[in-house]
Design a protein around this motif. Structure first.
Motif, PDB file in Angstrom:
ATOM      1  N   TYR A 159       0.831  -1.207   0.000  1.00 25.64           N
ATOM      2  CA  TYR A 159       0.000   0.000   0.000  1.00 25.64           C
ATOM      3  C   TYR A 159       0.864   1.255   0.000  1.00 25.64           C
ATOM      4  O   TYR A 159       0.672   2.161  -0.806  1.00 25.64           O
ATOM      5  N   ARG A 160       1.830   1.308   0.908  1.00 22.56           N
ATOM      6  CA  ARG A 160       2.688   2.488   1.005  1.00 22.56           C
ATOM      7  C   ARG A 160       3.537   2.674  -0.257  1.00 22.56           C
ATOM      8  O   ARG A 160       3.735   3.792  -0.728  1.00 22.56           O
ATOM      9  N   ALA A 161       4.046   1.583  -0.814  1.00 18.54           N
ATOM     10  CA  ALA A 161       4.865   1.668  -2.028  1.00 18.54           C
ATOM     11  C   ALA A 161       4.027   2.167  -3.211  1.00 18.54           C
ATOM     12  O   ALA A 161       4.453   3.055  -3.962  1.00 18.54           O
ATOM     13  N   ARG A 162       2.834   1.606  -3.373  1.00 19.99           N
ATOM     14  CA  ARG A 162       1.978   2.012  -4.490  1.00 19.99           C
ATOM     15  C   ARG A 162       1.478   3.455  -4.317  1.00 19.99           C
ATOM     16  O   ARG A 162       1.366   4.200  -5.285  1.00 19.99           O
ATOM     17  N   LEU A 163       1.183   3.815  -3.066  1.00 18.56           N
ATOM     18  CA  LEU A 163       0.742   5.184  -2.796  1.00 18.56           C
ATOM     19  C   LEU A 163       1.852   6.183  -3.130  1.00 18.56           C
ATOM     20  O   LEU A 163       1.597   7.244  -3.711  1.00 18.56           O
ATOM     21  N   ALA A 164       3.081   5.834  -2.797  1.00 18.71           N
ATOM     22  CA  ALA A 164       4.213   6.709  -3.120  1.00 18.71           C
ATOM     23  C   ALA A 164       4.353   6.868  -4.632  1.00 18.71           C
ATOM     24  O   ALA A 164       4.611   7.967  -5.142  1.00 18.71           O
ATOM     25  N   VAL A 165       4.170   5.775  -5.366  1.00 20.81           N
ATOM     26  CA  VAL A 165       4.256   5.836  -6.830  1.00 20.81           C
ATOM     27  C   VAL A 165       3.128   6.709  -7.387  1.00 20.81           C
ATOM     28  O   VAL A 165       3.350   7.535  -8.270  1.00 20.81           O
ATOM     29  N   LEU A 166       1.916   6.530  -6.874  1.00 21.02           N
ATOM     30  CA  LEU A 166       0.791   7.344  -7.354  1.00 21.02           C
ATOM     31  C   LEU A 166       1.038   8.833  -7.104  1.00 21.02           C
ATOM     32  O   LEU A 166       0.779   9.662  -7.973  1.00 21.02           O
ATOM     33  N   ARG A 167       1.512   9.166  -5.925  1.00 18.10           N
ATOM     34  CA  ARG A 167       1.740  10.571  -5.592  1.00 18.10           C
ATOM     35  C   ARG A 167       2.916  11.152  -6.389  1.00 18.10           C
ATOM     36  O   ARG A 167       2.911  12.327  -6.727  1.00 18.10           O
TER      37      ARG A 167
END
Length: 87
Positions: free
Chosen positions: A75-83
């Motif tokens: 979740y944190r990795a994908r959220l960082a990529v999205l942002r």
């Protein structure tokens, strides 16, 4: 009556109505202002669309995390990529 017509004709000729002189008339602003306005409107629509799409991705990821489909690390990795890609 002829005197009034002659005076009116002299006044119109003196003021050069119907002829363009530098510094008078609509000039380039007549075209530039509407073009600038529509470019700003189009840019605002595109930017709002991108922002909304980025938020939609975050909410989808948040829902997947809440359902337990992704781990906290994912979740944190994908959220960082999205942002990161939204900017």
């Amino acid at each position: 009556m002829n005197t009034l017509n002659a005076q009116t004709a002299l006044l119109l000729a003196d003021q050069n109505y119907g002829h363009w002189e530098p510094g008078w008339g609509v000039g380039p602003w007549f075209v530039l202002i509407p073009i600038t306005f529509w470019l700003i409107v189009i840019a605002a629509v595109v930017l709002l669309g991108r922002r909304r799409r980025g938020r939609h991705g975050e909410s989808t990821l948040r829902d997947a995390y809440a359902r337990g489909e992704v781990t906290e690390a994912e979740y944190r990795a994908r959220l960082a990529v999205l942002r990161e890609t939204r900017r």
